[in-house]
Design a protein around this motif. Structure first.
Motif, PDB file in Angstrom:
ATOM      1  N   LYS A 831      -2.214   3.150  -9.939  1.00 21.22           N
ATOM      2  CA  LYS A 831      -3.446   3.410 -10.682  1.00 21.22           C
ATOM      3  C   LYS A 831      -4.128   2.096 -11.060  1.00 21.22           C
ATOM      4  O   LYS A 831      -5.345   1.960 -10.932  1.00 21.22           O
ATOM      5  CB  LYS A 831      -3.146   4.226 -11.941  1.00 21.22           C
ATOM      6  N   TYR A 832      -3.338   1.142 -11.500  1.00 22.80           N
ATOM      7  CA  TYR A 832      -3.915  -0.126 -11.942  1.00 22.80           C
ATOM      8  C   TYR A 832      -4.632  -0.836 -10.804  1.00 22.80           C
ATOM      9  O   TYR A 832      -5.702  -1.411 -10.978  1.00 22.80           O
ATOM     10  CB  TYR A 832      -2.828  -1.032 -12.514  1.00 22.80           C
ATOM     11  N   TYR A 833      -4.030  -0.780  -9.605  1.00 20.03           N
ATOM     12  CA  TYR A 833      -4.608  -1.471  -8.457  1.00 20.03           C
ATOM     13  C   TYR A 833      -5.491  -0.548  -7.614  1.00 20.03           C
ATOM     14  O   TYR A 833      -5.675  -0.772  -6.413  1.00 20.03           O
ATOM     15  CB  TYR A 833      -3.498  -2.068  -7.595  1.00 20.03           C
ATOM     16  N   ASP A 834      -6.039   0.477  -8.237  1.00 17.88           N
ATOM     17  CA  ASP A 834      -6.995   1.377  -7.572  1.00 17.88           C
ATOM     18  C   ASP A 834      -6.457   1.932  -6.265  1.00 17.88           C
ATOM     19  O   ASP A 834      -7.157   2.010  -5.250  1.00 17.88           O
ATOM     20  CB  ASP A 834      -8.324   0.661  -7.307  1.00 17.88           C
ATOM     21  N   GLY A 835      -5.198   2.353  -6.295  1.00 18.58           N
ATOM     22  CA  GLY A 835      -4.625   3.007  -5.124  1.00 18.58           C
ATOM     23  C   GLY A 835      -4.199   2.080  -4.015  1.00 18.58           C
ATOM     24  O   GLY A 835      -3.823   2.532  -2.938  1.00 18.58           O
ATOM     25  N   SER A 836      -4.217   0.778  -4.240  1.00 19.98           N
ATOM     26  CA  SER A 836      -3.801  -0.185  -3.227  1.00 19.98           C
ATOM     27  C   SER A 836      -2.363  -0.625  -3.484  1.00 19.98           C
ATOM     28  O   SER A 836      -1.947  -0.791  -4.627  1.00 19.98           O
ATOM     29  CB  SER A 836      -4.721  -1.412  -3.262  1.00 19.98           C
ATOM     30  N   VAL A 837      -1.607  -0.830  -2.409  1.00 22.46           N
ATOM     31  CA  VAL A 837      -0.222  -1.304  -2.540  1.00 22.46           C
ATOM     32  C   VAL A 837      -0.102  -2.792  -2.246  1.00 22.46           C
ATOM     33  O   VAL A 837       0.994  -3.363  -2.371  1.00 22.46           O
ATOM     34  CB  VAL A 837       0.724  -0.526  -1.594  1.00 22.46           C
ATOM     35  N   GLN A 838      -1.209  -3.429  -1.890  1.00 20.73           N
ATOM     36  CA  GLN A 838      -1.119  -4.805  -1.398  1.00 20.73           C
ATOM     37  C   GLN A 838      -0.632  -5.795  -2.453  1.00 20.73           C
ATOM     38  O   GLN A 838       0.013  -6.794  -2.114  1.00 20.73           O
ATOM     39  CB  GLN A 838      -2.490  -5.256  -0.858  1.00 20.73           C
ATOM     40  N   GLN A 839      -0.902  -5.560  -3.722  1.00 20.34           N
ATOM     41  CA  GLN A 839      -0.520  -6.502  -4.763  1.00 20.34           C
ATOM     42  C   GLN A 839       0.722  -6.067  -5.541  1.00 20.34           C
ATOM     43  O   GLN A 839       1.060  -6.681  -6.549  1.00 20.34           O
ATOM     44  CB  GLN A 839      -1.681  -6.697  -5.743  1.00 20.34           C
ATOM     45  N   ILE A 840       1.385  -5.022  -5.066  1.00 23.21           N
ATOM     46  CA  ILE A 840       2.594  -4.546  -5.735  1.00 23.21           C
ATOM     47  C   ILE A 840       3.800  -5.176  -5.044  1.00 23.21           C
ATOM     48  O   ILE A 840       4.114  -4.839  -3.895  1.00 23.21           O
ATOM     49  CB  ILE A 840       2.680  -3.009  -5.701  1.00 23.21           C
ATOM     50  N   ASP A 841       4.468  -6.080  -5.718  1.00 19.60           N
ATOM     51  CA  ASP A 841       5.534  -6.862  -5.102  1.00 19.60           C
ATOM     52  C   ASP A 841       6.673  -6.016  -4.570  1.00 19.60           C
ATOM     53  O   ASP A 841       7.290  -6.340  -3.554  1.00 19.60           O
ATOM     54  CB  ASP A 841       6.080  -7.892  -6.103  1.00 19.60           C
ATOM     55  N   ARG A 842       6.972  -4.907  -5.249  1.00 19.06           N
ATOM     56  CA  ARG A 842       8.127  -4.097  -4.853  1.00 19.06           C
ATOM     57  C   ARG A 842       7.908  -3.365  -3.537  1.00 19.06           C
ATOM     58  O   ARG A 842       8.865  -2.896  -2.921  1.00 19.06           O
ATOM     59  CB  ARG A 842       8.442  -3.057  -5.941  1.00 19.06           C
ATOM     60  N   VAL A 843       6.670  -3.217  -3.118  1.00 14.93           N
ATOM     61  CA  VAL A 843       6.391  -2.484  -1.881  1.00 14.93           C
ATOM     62  C   VAL A 843       6.671  -3.381  -0.685  1.00 14.93           C
ATOM     63  O   VAL A 843       6.119  -4.481  -0.574  1.00 14.93           O
ATOM     64  CB  VAL A 843       4.927  -2.003  -1.848  1.00 14.93           C
ATOM     65  N   PRO A 844       7.524  -2.957   0.245  1.00 13.94           N
ATOM     66  CA  PRO A 844       7.852  -3.780   1.421  1.00 13.94           C
ATOM     67  C   PRO A 844       6.625  -4.045   2.293  1.00 13.94           C
ATOM     68  O   PRO A 844       5.677  -3.253   2.320  1.00 13.94           O
ATOM     69  CB  PRO A 844       8.884  -2.929   2.175  1.00 13.94           C
ATOM     70  N   ASP A 845       6.663  -5.138   3.027  1.00 17.00           N
ATOM     71  CA  ASP A 845       5.516  -5.553   3.837  1.00 17.00           C
ATOM     72  C   ASP A 845       5.147  -4.526   4.902  1.00 17.00           C
ATOM     73  O   ASP A 845       3.974  -4.333   5.212  1.00 17.00           O
ATOM     74  CB  ASP A 845       5.801  -6.900   4.501  1.00 17.00           C
ATOM     75  N   ASP A 846       6.153  -3.862   5.489  1.00 16.96           N
ATOM     76  CA  ASP A 846       5.817  -2.896   6.543  1.00 16.96           C
ATOM     77  C   ASP A 846       5.033  -1.722   5.978  1.00 16.96           C
ATOM     78  O   ASP A 846       4.121  -1.202   6.624  1.00 16.96           O
ATOM     79  CB  ASP A 846       7.079  -2.415   7.260  1.00 16.96           C
ATOM     80  N   LEU A 847       5.354  -1.313   4.750  1.00 27.30           N
ATOM     81  CA  LEU A 847       4.593  -0.227   4.121  1.00 27.30           C
ATOM     82  C   LEU A 847       3.206  -0.703   3.701  1.00 27.30           C
ATOM     83  O   LEU A 847       2.243   0.070   3.742  1.00 27.30           O
ATOM     84  CB  LEU A 847       5.352   0.336   2.920  1.00 27.30           C
ATOM     85  N   LYS A 848       3.099  -1.954   3.308  1.00 23.56           N
ATOM     86  CA  LYS A 848       1.780  -2.483   2.967  1.00 23.56           C
ATOM     87  C   LYS A 848       0.855  -2.452   4.178  1.00 23.56           C
ATOM     88  O   LYS A 848      -0.343  -2.187   4.051  1.00 23.56           O
ATOM     89  CB  LYS A 848       1.901  -3.911   2.440  1.00 23.56           C
ATOM     90  N   THR A 849       1.408  -2.710   5.336  1.00 26.96           N
ATOM     91  CA  THR A 849       0.608  -2.678   6.561  1.00 26.96           C
ATOM     92  C   THR A 849       0.186  -1.255   6.907  1.00 26.96           C
ATOM     93  O   THR A 849      -0.981  -0.996   7.219  1.00 26.96           O
ATOM     94  CB  THR A 849       1.405  -3.282   7.732  1.00 26.96           C
ATOM     95  N   ILE A 850       1.142  -0.331   6.850  1.00 25.17           N
ATOM     96  CA  ILE A 850       0.848   1.063   7.214  1.00 25.17           C
ATOM     97  C   ILE A 850      -0.113   1.700   6.226  1.00 25.17           C
ATOM     98  O   ILE A 850      -1.015   2.454   6.619  1.00 25.17           O
ATOM     99  CB  ILE A 850       2.155   1.875   7.285  1.00 25.17           C
ATOM    100  N   TYR A 851       0.044   1.377   4.933  1.00 29.10           N
ATOM    101  CA  TYR A 851      -0.744   2.055   3.905  1.00 29.10           C
ATOM    102  C   TYR A 851      -1.896   1.205   3.382  1.00 29.10           C
ATOM    103  O   TYR A 851      -2.330   1.365   2.246  1.00 29.10           O
ATOM    104  CB  TYR A 851       0.172   2.524   2.778  1.00 29.10           C
ATOM    105  N   ALA A 852      -2.390   0.314   4.228  1.00 27.76           N
ATOM    106  CA  ALA A 852      -3.623  -0.393   3.909  1.00 27.76           C
ATOM    107  C   ALA A 852      -4.760   0.620   3.797  1.00 27.76           C
ATOM    108  O   ALA A 852      -4.856   1.548   4.593  1.00 27.76           O
ATOM    109  CB  ALA A 852      -3.930  -1.423   4.985  1.00 27.76           C
ATOM    110  N   THR A 853      -5.605   0.465   2.788  1.00 28.06           N
ATOM    111  CA  THR A 853      -6.695   1.417   2.565  1.00 28.06           C
ATOM    112  C   THR A 853      -7.955   0.983   3.310  1.00 28.06           C
ATOM    113  O   THR A 853      -7.995  -0.086   3.924  1.00 28.06           O
ATOM    114  CB  THR A 853      -6.983   1.549   1.065  1.00 28.06           C
ATOM    115  N   ALA A 854      -8.975   1.819   3.245  1.00 29.73           N
ATOM    116  CA  ALA A 854     -10.158   1.648   4.091  1.00 29.73           C
ATOM    117  C   ALA A 854     -10.766   0.252   3.994  1.00 29.73           C
ATOM    118  O   ALA A 854     -11.116  -0.354   5.009  1.00 29.73           O
ATOM    119  CB  ALA A 854     -11.198   2.710   3.724  1.00 29.73           C
TER     120      ALA A 854
END
Length: 957
Positions: A831-854
């Motif tokens: 919620k804080y990062y407006d639905g983005s996972v890119q700045q959440i350290d705990r999220v693995p890099d492969d998921l950051k790539t797959i779940y990049a937003t528009a």
């Protein structure tokens, strides 16, 4: 910190504007517009914002003290915060309503954080938690049986004890088979919002809203909320039809067959349904209904159907979900020889969500006036009678839920000579103002906004004023704030932009043949007129650097979201119907490319394959896809003969050429299922191969129908008749434009040679068979991503005509759960990062790539994927472009690339995020409200359009 935790004595559960539940579920108030508050002891008191002011003041005093220096700041700040909280509830419930005290405290906490009063907010949160623990300890030693002694006010005014056992049954049934949901949590939270004398509707509403507010905790609560809403729908519909007063989901295997015949009889009696539906074997069809498919709906999908699609009488919806799909199927099968069997076949396809018809078809199939087509394209002639005739056609087509595309290029420009009056023309713009106001006045039968897009070719003298139509400054008489606009750009203009050449503007009455020319023929004639102008043989013209006009077009697109950028030559050079006319524009959503003339209004009938349900981790299920498309093309072809045509030119055109538009939705879901990132070569390849398969099977299906029913009347002479398929027409575009100005992939994987021979020998039932529409609402209904869109955000609040809905990416949550990473902290971070996972350290890099937003996907990936699709499509695709930190340079590169890659059209430019979830650290289940947030400062917000269910786009699908 000693402060009162009862700032107003109450707070509401979900606001009425935050997503309706049932028409009878509006929470009553003691007076119109009055808000009531449920206290923790269950008593109900009027809302009093002075208590909020007192509570916030005590919070400040507890932290900052009561010094004279602090007093002034505290007084001003408290007043602003109190107004912020009260405004929130008044906005959400303009007609009044009931809220719970905890919701008010949530808003107080939120307002403190939003205002930067973090220290005060922190102490406030800690104090609330301490008080909550004290109450929990006290309640542990208290008999809570009094909760269940609440009396409920029935519809007839009688008071009955709350039936807690039925609540347990309904909630338990709603949670059955779903992981990570709790029926006890829902019940305990819902009971907090009940009070003695609560209405029967409010009890049901409380259950639905409680589940809905837990969606951000786990996406499965969306299914729970939908199933609880189903309980309301069953009671409303079955009672109206006299089948039963209420029913559980399990009961529906008995009641659905009875309900279908009762529904048809009542609908015909009320003159809402066509009497032809009574000619079906209703017992056979009733037995074919599949009650378990009611459980597929998400809350957003079911609420959308309820609010906008279900047949109703005096606001009572008596159409249940499976009956709805059967009604549409019956409406589409009325002229089939074996119509009962075909109706069941169509029903099974629709109710499975494998394919969904467009919104006009869902609205009107089986009714007395079955206007089932989605899009209408017209050309406006250059005479007053013709202009106002075209505007009247717009009104009639819009009345019955059609989306409109108007070609205004033939109308003479400002300052052009008028022979009949010996005067000068006022140009196109004053007429477009009338078109704009007509679209507002004729609002698609009261179901949604009227929607029209006006097109103008780039050489028209009025083009500079045309691109400014959506500006918020200037003479408002020459502005169209509600109408969409689009540039219809010839290749020659783009070549001049690339080469740094000049561009000349003309009035169409001086250069009348340019309107119907394209490719090399256009270039030769245009250069001839430039020579005449240079020699003084034409009086009305203007010459400028092409790049200057291009910059202005992109600048207005950046500032206002319009006009859209569409390309005339690839639309015409690749059209299978070149022998019968010229494409002068696209439609409302830029995916339809059909010929228009004074005698013909082009019509297209749309539907979309749910690509997500034809894909698993192994890729496309080609056998299932072929089966789906064969039935879907048949349904689309049936629309043409059944359809109600409000103007004769539309009927004439549709019956002659029989175009349909098979599209797709759920492209992003299909990528998630294969663990592919949108911004990757693998995703571009999948866009290519999946569209190739859809193209192959759609063409094959239309050719099979031609063998059964005959080819469309203008088949001879078409590209189809010459064995030239969409993939083959790409070569023609490359040849005409020149290899220096285009770069496209032409690879293929299927056996196209045999299909070419099949088409030449059997013919085609439809002149056009493919177009990718936005699918704004039907994607909501089926619970998948819209069209070919990337994910907007992984967690956000969606706002549409049905209200506000929390949307969570279930694929992301599933992957986070699998790695033990999904918890309340992760939810708050999202919620804080407006639905983005890119700045959440705990999220693995492969998921950051797959779940990049528009906005995190580079625009080139969108263009490349669209280019691969476009080679297979005989029409076009609604392509939204997302550009983060947009600049003139980025726009220039992106739109040049779109043309260079052979795209026919583009749609909205997205340079700003339109909505975002509130950045709150609270752990309550309150639904977050929509707040405005910008991805960058500067330009005005771009309309949400189809990615967020803008009604304009909804006119297509």
């Amino acid at each position: 910190m000693q402060i009162e935790t009862n700032p107003t004595a109450a707070a509401t559960e979900a606001p009425a504007s935050a997503g309706s539940v049932t028409p009878s579920a509006n929470i009553t108030a003691t007076a119109p517009g009055q808000i009531r508050v449920i206290k923790r002891n269950g008593t109900v008191v009027p809302y009093d914002d002075s208590k909020i002011s007192v509570a916030i003041t005590k919070a400040f005093l507890a932290v900052e003290g009561g010094t004279a220096a602090a007093s002034s700041r505290i007084h001003e700040t408290v007043a602003k915060l109190t107004e912020m909280v009260s405004t929130t509830f008044k906005r959400r419930m303009p007609s009044g309503g009931t809220i719970h005290i905890e919701d008010i405290q949530d808003q107080v906490e939120l307002s403190l954080m939003r205002s930067g009063e973090h220290k005060i907010a922190r102490d406030y949160v800690i104090y609330r938690e301490q008080q909550s623990q004290k109450r929990a300890e006290k309640n542990a030693d208290t008999d809570t049986s009094s909760t269940y002694s609440i009396e409920v006010t029935m519809a007839d005014g009688r008071r009955m004890p709350l039936d807690i056992q039925r609540i347990h049954t309904i909630v338990g049934e709603a949670c059955a088979g779903l992981a990570d949901v709790s029926d006890s949590d829902i019940i305990s939270e819902a009971l907090k919002n009940l009070y003695n004398g609560v209405s029967q509707e409010e009890v049901s509403t409380s259950l639905v809203i409680t589940a809905r507010t837990m969606i951000e905790k786990d996406p499965n609560y969306s299914y729970v909320a939908a199933r609880l809403l189903l309980d309301n729908l069953r009671a409303e519909g079955l009672n109206f039809m006299g089948v039963a007063e209420s029913a559980t989901q399990q009961d529906m295997s008995t009641y659905y067959p009875q309900a279908l015949s009762a529904y048809i009889a009542r609908g015909v009696e009320l003159e809402l349904l066509s009497p032809t539906l009574q000619s079906y074997d209703l017992k056979m069809l009733g037995d074919a209904l599949l009650p378990e498919r009611d459980l597929q709906f998400t809350y957003l999908g079911l609420q959308t159907l309820y609010d906008r699609y279900f047949i109703h009488s005096d606001e009572v919806r008596f159409e249940l979900p499976q009956i709805f799909f059967m009604r549409v199927a019956m409406g589409l099968a009325t002229e089939e020889v074996n119509k009962n069997e075909r109706a069941i076949e169509f029903y099974q396809l629709l109710s499975s969500f494998d394919y969904m018809s467009s919104t006009p078809t869902l609205f009107n199939a089986g009714t007395l006036r079955p206007q089932l087509s989605s899009c209408y394209l017209t050309t406006v002639p250059d005479d007053l009678h013709g202009i106002y005739g075209a505007i009247q056609d717009n009104a009639m087509l819009s009345k019955f839920a059609g989306g409109l595309g108007n070609d205004w290029t033939p109308v003479r420009a400002l300052g052009a000579y008028i022979k009949g009056t010996n005067g000068k023309s006022q140009g196109v713009v004053p007429f477009l103002k009338v078109v704009n106001d007509t679209a507002v006045a004729v609002n698609q039968g009261g179901k949604r906004k009227g929607a029209v897009c006006s097109y103008l070719e780039t050489w028209h003298m009025d083009i500079e004023e045309f691109v400014e139509l959506r500006k918020n400054t200037g003479d408002d008489r020459r502005r169209t704030h509600d109408m969409n606009t689009a540039n219809w750009i010839p290749d020659l203009f783009m070549k001049r932009v690339f080469d740094g050449g000049n561009w000349t503007l003309f009035s169409p009455n001086d250069v009348p043949d340019l309107h119907d020319l394209y490719g090399n023929a256009f270039e030769e004639r245009y250069e001839h007129y430039e020579t005449l102008a240079a020699n003084g043989e034409l009086k009305l013209f203007k010459t400028m650097p092409a790049e200057n006009l291009w910059r202005k077009m992109l600048g207005m697109l950046f500032e206002t979201g319009h006009p859209w950028v569409t390309f005339k030559d690839p639309c015409n050079l690749r059209s299978p119907q070149q022998h019968t006319g010229v494409i002068h524009s696209s439609n409302l959503c830029t995916e339809i490319t059909l010929n228009t003339s004074a005698d013909e209004i082009a019509v297209c009938n749309l539907g979309s394959v749910n690509l997500a349900l034809h894909v698993d981790e192994n890729g496309l299920n080609l056998d299932k896809l072929r089966k789906t498309i064969r039935t879907a093309v048949r349904m689309l072809d049936n629309v043409i003969d059944i359809n109600y045509y409000s103007v004769p030119q539309a009927r004439r055109s549709n019956l002659r050429h029989r175009p349909v538009g098979m599209g797709l939705m759920g492209f992003q879901d299909a990528l998630y299922k294969q663990h592919l990132a949108y911004g990757s070569d693998a995703a571009v390849t999948f866009a290519d191969t999946s569209m190739e398969a859809i193209s192959y099977y759609a063409i094959e299906a239309s050719s099979e129908l031609a063998e059964e029913r005959g080819s469309y009347s203008t088949f001879e002479g078409s590209l189809w008749s010459k064995g030239v398929l969409p993939i083959d027409s790409l070569d023609h575009l490359v040849k005409e434009r020149g290899a220096d100005y285009i770069e496209v992939d032409s690879s293929q994987t299927l056996d196209w040679d045999s299909l070419r021979e099949t088409v030449k020998s059997r013919g085609m039932r439809n002149s056009n068979v493919m177009a990718i529409a936005p699918t704004a609402t039907i994607a909501n209904i089926t619970g998948v991503s819209q069209s070919i869109e990337p994910t907007y955000q992984n967690l956000y609040v969606k706002s549409n005509l049905s209200g506000e809905f929390t949307v969570v990416n279930p694929y992301l949550i599933s992957d986070l759960k699998a790695r033990g990473l999904w918890d309340s902290v992760m939810a708050n971070d999202l919620k804080y990062y407006d639905g983005s996972v890119q700045q959440i350290d705990r999220v693995p890099d492969d998921l950051k790539t797959i779940y990049a937003t528009a906005f995190e996907v580079e625009p080139r990936w969108l263009v490349d994927a669209a280019s691969r699709r476009q080679k297979w499509i005989d029409q076009a695709q609604s392509l939204n472009l997302y550009i983060n930190n947009a600049s003139g340079k980025k726009l220039d590169i992106t739109y040049r690339m779109a043309w260079f890659r052979g795209l026919k059209t583009t749609y909205y430019l997205r340079s700003l995020a339109a909505t975002g979830t509130e950045k709150s650290t609270i752990s309550t289940s309150s639904l977050n409200a929509v707040s405005s947030s910008a991805a960058e400062p500067g330009p005005a917000p771009v309309p949400d359009a189809c990615s967020l269910d803008d009604p304009d786009c909804d006119a297509c699908q």
